[in-house]
Design a protein around this motif. Structure first.
Motif, PDB file in Angstrom:
ATOM      1  N   UNK A 101      10.181 -20.796 -14.046  1.00 45.35           N
ATOM      2  CA  UNK A 101      11.170 -21.920 -14.168  1.00 45.35           C
ATOM      3  C   UNK A 101      11.742 -21.649 -12.585  1.00 45.35           C
ATOM      4  N   UNK A 102      12.129 -22.648 -11.923  1.00 41.00           N
ATOM      5  CA  UNK A 102      12.751 -22.447 -10.623  1.00 41.00           C
ATOM      6  C   UNK A 102      14.115 -22.696 -10.854  1.00 41.00           C
ATOM      7  N   UNK A 103      15.152 -22.396  -9.960  1.00 41.29           N
ATOM      8  CA  UNK A 103      16.676 -22.455  -9.987  1.00 41.29           C
ATOM      9  C   UNK A 103      17.259 -22.497  -8.648  1.00 41.29           C
ATOM     10  N   UNK A 104      18.191 -23.405  -8.354  1.00 39.81           N
ATOM     11  CA  UNK A 104      18.773 -23.401  -7.144  1.00 39.81           C
ATOM     12  C   UNK A 104      20.243 -23.226  -7.424  1.00 39.81           C
ATOM     13  N   UNK A 105      20.907 -22.468  -6.592  1.00 40.59           N
ATOM     14  CA  UNK A 105      22.308 -22.203  -6.721  1.00 40.59           C
ATOM     15  C   UNK A 105      22.628 -23.112  -5.455  1.00 40.59           C
ATOM     16  N   UNK A 106      24.019 -23.577  -5.737  1.00 38.36           N
ATOM     17  CA  UNK A 106      24.607 -24.079  -4.498  1.00 38.36           C
ATOM     18  C   UNK A 106      26.227 -23.687  -4.611  1.00 38.36           C
ATOM     19  N   UNK A 107      26.706 -23.429  -3.767  1.00 35.68           N
ATOM     20  CA  UNK A 107      28.133 -23.140  -3.518  1.00 35.68           C
ATOM     21  C   UNK A 107      29.038 -24.579  -3.258  1.00 35.68           C
ATOM     22  N   UNK A 108      30.387 -24.554  -3.913  1.00 33.21           N
ATOM     23  CA  UNK A 108      31.140 -25.594  -3.361  1.00 33.21           C
ATOM     24  C   UNK A 108      31.433 -25.795  -2.026  1.00 33.21           C
ATOM     25  N   UNK A 109      31.767 -27.211  -1.734  1.00 33.20           N
ATOM     26  CA  UNK A 109      32.126 -27.463  -0.194  1.00 33.20           C
ATOM     27  C   UNK A 109      33.397 -27.073   0.134  1.00 33.20           C
ATOM     28  N   UNK A 110      33.749 -27.156   1.473  1.00 32.44           N
ATOM     29  CA  UNK A 110      35.054 -26.655   1.974  1.00 32.44           C
ATOM     30  C   UNK A 110      36.306 -27.250   1.202  1.00 32.44           C
ATOM     31  N   UNK A 111      37.446 -26.494   1.170  1.00 29.28           N
ATOM     32  CA  UNK A 111      38.636 -26.693   0.741  1.00 29.28           C
ATOM     33  C   UNK A 111      39.610 -26.541   2.035  1.00 29.28           C
ATOM     34  N   UNK A 112      40.909 -26.795   1.858  1.00 29.48           N
ATOM     35  CA  UNK A 112      41.868 -26.760   2.861  1.00 29.48           C
ATOM     36  C   UNK A 112      42.163 -25.259   2.828  1.00 29.48           C
ATOM     37  N   UNK A 113      42.057 -24.438   1.811  1.00 20.59           N
ATOM     38  CA  UNK A 113      42.141 -22.963   1.920  1.00 20.59           C
ATOM     39  C   UNK A 113      41.008 -22.084   2.677  1.00 20.59           C
ATOM     40  N   UNK A 114      39.929 -22.831   2.490  1.00 19.40           N
ATOM     41  CA  UNK A 114      38.751 -22.341   3.293  1.00 19.40           C
ATOM     42  C   UNK A 114      38.880 -22.371   4.686  1.00 19.40           C
TER      43      UNK A 114
END
Length: 269
Positions: A32-45
């Motif tokens: 089974x394959x799995x992709x991780x994605x991080x969230x996009x930018x916020x104002x705090x970033x």
């Protein structure tokens, strides 16, 4: 039949790929394959401020564009399972990815608190340098420093382990091919793809768990430093797992490999 004889009757019966993106004994096994994605930018970033669990802000305009870019990049992946942190920025990222992908129609977006970002305690909302200064004052390196009221690395790692166990059981129950133990291998089974959307610091701990506990080898040309580095916003990592089914009901990870980590060149801002 003895345990040793049962073991000899192992058959590889299906191939599954689970993709996770932030922005994949009775000894049947499948991939089974799995992709991780991080969230996009916020104002705090954008402002270089730490945000963990207490600060649950939305994506910035740039963050929404990054999520759109991730969605376009993943639009042709036929997802079978969708997992996301229950924090707003991760949910917005996942919802944006999903809207680009027709295979996600009718799929449930599972919001799981086990995927939350690491808690930085009293350092949340402060500059990264402030947290580094706290670590220096405490006489420890920043990499192992836990701010007061924050989560330790071990606490985050336990959440990572709990999520993996939960995810593997859920995907296994839903998609394990229903066939007898003595049937032969099938390489043309439809693949299983899972999308997992979480957060940067959480995924750094995840990568250590995959390499050090699940013994995932480094992808070609990738160093441990690169593997454990912070993912860019809406960065993507891809893994392929081999699962086995034990006692007719319990699934476990029998093997894992990483195809790439912290990919970010799909994001155009």
């Amino acid at each position: 039949m003895s345990a040793s004889r049962r073991k000899k009757k192992q058959n590889k019966i299906a191939v599954m790929k689970i993709h996770s993106s932030i922005f994949g004994t009775y000894l049947f096994s499948w991939l089974m394959g799995r992709r991780f994605t991080t969230s996009g930018e916020t104002q705090y970033n954008k402002e270089g401020l730490l945000q963990g669990q207490a600060i649950d802000c939305p994506l910035s305009e740039v963050g929404l564009q990054q999520a759109e870019a991730a969605g376009r990049y993943l639009k042709d992946v036929k997802f079978s399972n969708l997992f996301v942190s229950d924090m707003l920025r991760a949910r917005q990222t996942a919802e944006t990815i999903v809207k680009h992908n027709s295979s996600c129609a009718g799929l449930k977006l599972v919001c799981d608190p086990l995927l939350k970002e690491k808690s930085f305690g009293i350092a949340e909302g402060k500059r990264l340098q402030d947290a580094k200064d706290m670590a220096k004052a405490a006489g420890v390196s920043f990499a192992v420093f836990t701010p007061p009221q924050g989560e330790t690395q071990e606490q985050v790692k336990q959440r990572v382990k709990d999520f993996w166990l939960k995810m593997v059981q859920e995907v296994g129950r839903e998609h394990w091919p229903d066939r007898g133990q003595d049937e032969g291998s099938s390489e043309d089974e439809p693949p299983v793809h899972a999308l997992v959307v979480s957060h940067g610091a959480y995924l750094c701990v995840t990568m250590r768990y995959l390499l050090d506990d699940l013994m995932c080898p480094l992808p070609e040309g990738c160093s441990r430093a690169r593997m454990f580095s912070l993912s860019p916003n809406a960065g993507i990592s891809r893994f392929v797992l081999t699962l086995t089914k034990e006692d007719g009901q319990t699934f476990r990870v029998a093997g894992i490999r990483c195809l790439f980590v912290n990919k970010g060149d799909h994001v155009q801002t």
